[in-house]
Design an enzyme around this catalytic site. Structure first.
Site, PDB file in Angstrom:
ATOM      1  CE  LYS A   1       4.617   3.849  12.026  1.00  0.00           C
ATOM      2  NZ  LYS A   1       4.863   2.339  11.684  1.00  0.00           N
TER       3      LYS A   1
ATOM      4  CG  ASN B   1      -2.561  -7.331   8.838  1.00  0.00           C
ATOM      5  OD1 ASN B   1      -2.350  -8.190   9.826  1.00  0.00           O
ATOM      6  ND2 ASN B   1      -3.222  -6.412   8.851  1.00  0.00           N
TER       7      ASN B   1
ATOM      8  CG  PHE C   1       3.009  -3.511  19.191  1.00  0.00           C
ATOM      9  CD1 PHE C   1       2.423  -3.193  20.579  1.00  0.00           C
ATOM     10  CD2 PHE C   1       3.908  -4.235  19.040  1.00  0.00           C
ATOM     11  CE1 PHE C   1       2.553  -4.073  21.467  1.00  0.00           C
ATOM     12  CE2 PHE C   1       4.097  -5.160  20.208  1.00  0.00           C
ATOM     13  CZ  PHE C   1       3.473  -5.181  21.427  1.00  0.00           C
TER      14      PHE C   1
ATOM     15  CG  ASP D   1      -1.646   2.118   7.398  1.00  0.00           C
ATOM     16  OD1 ASP D   1      -2.161   2.316   8.626  1.00  0.00           O
ATOM     17  OD2 ASP D   1      -0.829   1.557   7.411  1.00  0.00           O
TER      18      ASP D   1
ATOM     19  CE  LYS E   1       0.218   6.076  13.987  1.00  0.00           C
ATOM     20  NZ  LYS E   1      -0.173   5.016  13.499  1.00  0.00           N
TER      21      LYS E   1
HETATM   22  O1  PMT Z   1      -0.520 -10.868  15.578  1.00  0.00           O
HETATM   23  P1  PMT Z   1       1.075 -11.509  15.618  1.00  0.00           P
HETATM   24  O2  PMT Z   1       1.090 -12.387  14.448  1.00  0.00           O
HETATM   25  O3  PMT Z   1       1.647 -11.772  16.928  1.00  0.00           O
HETATM   26  O4  PMT Z   1       2.238 -10.372  15.056  1.00  0.00           O
HETATM   27  C1  PMT Z   1       2.322  -9.027  15.955  1.00  0.00           C
HETATM   28  C2  PMT Z   1       2.498  -7.724  15.180  1.00  0.00           C
HETATM   29  C3  PMT Z   1       3.834  -7.772  14.253  1.00  0.00           C
HETATM   30  C4  PMT Z   1       1.218  -7.492  14.536  1.00  0.00           C
HETATM   31  C5  PMT Z   1       2.827  -6.704  16.488  1.00  0.00           C
HETATM   32  O5  PMT Z   1       3.900  -6.926  17.101  1.00  0.00           O
HETATM   33  C6  PMT Z   1       2.907  -5.463  15.736  1.00  0.00           C
HETATM   34  O6  PMT Z   1       3.767  -4.659  15.374  1.00  0.00           O
HETATM   35  N1  PMT Z   1       1.719  -4.585  15.670  1.00  0.00           N
HETATM   36  C7  PMT Z   1       1.594  -3.314  15.138  1.00  0.00           C
HETATM   37  C8  PMT Z   1       1.349  -3.563  13.716  1.00  0.00           C
HETATM   38  C9  PMT Z   1       1.178  -2.385  12.800  1.00  0.00           C
HETATM   39  O7  PMT Z   1       0.163  -2.305  12.261  1.00  0.00           O
HETATM   40  O8  PMT Z   1       2.075  -1.328  13.032  1.00  0.00           O
HETATM   41  P2  PMT Z   1       2.001   0.235  12.083  1.00  0.00           P
HETATM   42  O9  PMT Z   1       3.443   0.675  12.463  1.00  0.00           O
HETATM   43  O10 PMT Z   1       1.400   0.011  10.804  1.00  0.00           O
HETATM   44  O11 PMT Z   1       1.172   0.748  13.058  1.00  0.00           O
HETATM   45  C10 PMT Z   1       1.631   1.647  14.342  1.00  0.00           C
HETATM   46  C11 PMT Z   1       0.349   1.808  15.271  1.00  0.00           C
HETATM   47  O12 PMT Z   1      -0.487   2.316  15.063  1.00  0.00           O
HETATM   48  C12 PMT Z   1       0.123   0.207  15.812  1.00  0.00           C
HETATM   49  O13 PMT Z   1      -0.067   0.462  17.253  1.00  0.00           O
HETATM   50  C13 PMT Z   1      -1.356   0.103  15.072  1.00  0.00           C
HETATM   51  O14 PMT Z   1      -2.068  -0.859  15.939  1.00  0.00           O
HETATM   52  C14 PMT Z   1      -1.769   1.473  15.086  1.00  0.00           C
HETATM   53  N2  PMT Z   1      -2.596   1.888  13.860  1.00  0.00           N
HETATM   54  C15 PMT Z   1      -2.296   1.732  12.764  1.00  0.00           C
HETATM   55  C16 PMT Z   1      -3.166   2.261  11.742  1.00  0.00           C
HETATM   56  C17 PMT Z   1      -4.371   2.677  11.968  1.00  0.00           C
HETATM   57  N3  PMT Z   1      -5.271   2.838  10.949  1.00  0.00           N
HETATM   58  N4  PMT Z   1      -5.084   2.604  13.477  1.00  0.00           N
HETATM   59  C18 PMT Z   1      -3.927   2.331  14.289  1.00  0.00           C
HETATM   60  O15 PMT Z   1      -4.235   2.202  15.614  1.00  0.00           O
END
Ligand code: PMT
Length: 407
Positions: free
Chosen positions: A337, A209, A323, A278, A341
């Site tokens: 979330k 990504n 995040f 994911d 979580k």
């Molecule tokens: O790295 P940059 O270019 O500065 O960009 C920053 C960012 C946009 C990546 C950052 O600010 C951000 O939003 N990070 C989380 C991105 C994300 O995966 O969001 P999500 O909504 O899909 O996941 C929610 C949370 O679950 C996140 O904390 C993620 O780390 C966590 N997750 C998701 C999937 C997975 N298999 N394991 C996880 O731990």
């Protein structure tokens, strides 16, 4: 508060160098031991004798002018300094620091120093806004250097614009604040994830990504500034990691899961800013996939383990922060979330908004706790957003510790 502190005052060659006399005099009157280092150009604007008289210490210009045979002066001063204040800083000296050049006493000492560095630039507005200067300042900020923005007004070159050295009183006040700010996370271990994961399909292809790691690295730097011992588990990134953190490089979501779990028990705060896949290809081919006769290729994907959810279930004393990268109904999805979580905080960014989310240097974040919205921050640099976030998270971690002790 500067009483008894050893400060190196670095002066580089611009017209504002004359203001360094006021800065030096103010530092001395506050009880600081001041050692002045000037570039040769600075000595054309203000005499070393003025600074020697005000600081009551010899002024250093030449690296090879060793006055005390028992020490190597630039190393000795770099080791003894509580802080280095560079005021005024020209574009040239900023560039040297950003790129590690050490060709005079000032730049050599700064390269050898491990203490906090505060820089007050002063230059023509077009120089200040030149992409090279902007980039060099960003590089230094990522390494934890604190900048004091120049003011706007009449410049010596004739322009009325940004570029004037900040007022000496403000410079000294900022240095004082910076040196004496309480370190909320001293003695705490903070684990941060940054960047995007890579899910291999074959030896040369993968799913990933747009995450650059900038947000995660800003969070790591902000935690370090608060005195924490920081470990960053980074996937694919395109930005430099802050200095002084432990950097653990991983590739896939599974690697990141294992790296996080191995350090989870001993962490006090975990902040998951990485963009984790994911789904991953169900089969990883050992050899490069060959084209087939068909016009279509269907990839089968399978779920990865949700790292945040896993640690949310296991958490005991840890503060867990996630995040959420969203494009619609930010509040609803972020809070969902947070609850699903079991996080203490979730940081939502609307990645469809200009200036927010992936890749850029800025973000627009909203911070939620179990009680709902804590703070919605406007557009700001990722580092400033991270500093605000860390303040809130650190306060929470300290209060949780107090509650635990009271029980
Ligand atoms: O790295 P940059 O270019 O500065 O960009 C920053 C960012 C946009 C990546 C950052 O600010 C951000 O939003 N990070 C989380 C991105 C994300 O995966 O969001 P999500 O909504 O899909 O996941 C929610 C949370 O679950 C996140 O904390 C993620 O780390 C966590 N997750 C998701 C999937 C997975 N298999 N394991 C996880 O731990």
């Amino acid at each position: 508060m500067l009483n008894g502190k050893t400060i190196i005052l670095g002066i580089s060659g611009g017209i504002a160098a004359y203001k360094a006399a006021t800065i030096c005099s103010r530092l001395v009157s506050l009880g600081a031991e001041v050692h002045v280092m000037m570039t040769e150009s600075a000595a054309k604007f203000i005499t070393p004798l003025t600074l020697q008289t005000l600081s009551k210490n010899p002024v250093h210009i030449d690296t090879f002018e060793e006055r005390n045979p028992e020490v190597v002066t630039h190393i000795d001063l770099a080791d003894r300094a509580d802080a280095i204040l560079l005021a005024p800083a020209t574009a040239n000296v900023i560039a040297k620091l950003a790129h590690g050049l050490a060709d005079d006493m000032l730049s050599t000492t700064m390269l050898a120093a491990t203490c906090p560095i505060v820089i007050a630039p002063a230059m023509n507005v077009h120089m200040y806004e030149h992409p090279a200067v902007v980039h060099n300042i960003e590089l230094l900020m990522q390494r934890g250097v604190q900048f004091i923005e120049p003011g706007t007004g009449q410049l010596a070159c004739g322009y009325v614009a940004k570029g004037r050295l900040a007022e000496p009183e403000d410079i000294v006040a900022t240095l004082d604040q910076w040196l004496n700010q309480p370190k909320l996370l001293a003695g705490k271990k903070v684990l941060v994830t940054a960047g995007g994961t890579i899910e291999r399909l074959d030896p040369v292809r993968y799913l990933t990504n747009d995450s650059s790691g900038k947000m995660g690295f800003a969070v790591a730097q902000a935690a370090q500034e608060q005195g924490a011992e920081v470990t960053v588990i980074a996937g694919r990134t395109s930005a430099p990691a802050p200095q002084g953190v432990e950097l653990v490089q991983v590739e896939s979501a599974e690697d990141m899961l294992q790296a996080v779990l191995a350090r989870f028990e001993t962490s006090d705060i975990v902040i998951k800013s990485a963009a984790v896949a994911d789904y991953r290809p169900k089969v990883i081919h050992n050899q490069k996939l060959k084209k087939t006769g068909s016009d279509e290729l269907v990839l089968q994907l399978e779920r990865t383990t949700d790292i945040l959810e896993t640690i949310g279930k296991r958490k005991s004393h840890q503060t867990v922060v996630g995040f959420a990268a969203e494009t619609e109904q930010i509040d609803v999805y972020a809070l969902d979330k947070l609850n699903r979580k079991n996080c203490d905080f979730i940081i939502a960014n609307d990645v469809s908004t200009e200036g927010a989310g992936f890749n850029g240097d800025t973000n627009i974040i909203s911070i939620y706790s179990k009680q709902g919205l804590v703070e919605r921050l406007p557009l700001m640099s990722k580092l400033d957003a991270a500093r605000r976030l860390l303040n809130i998270v650190a306060q929470h971690a300290l209060e949780a510790k107090d509650d635990e002790r009271d029980r």
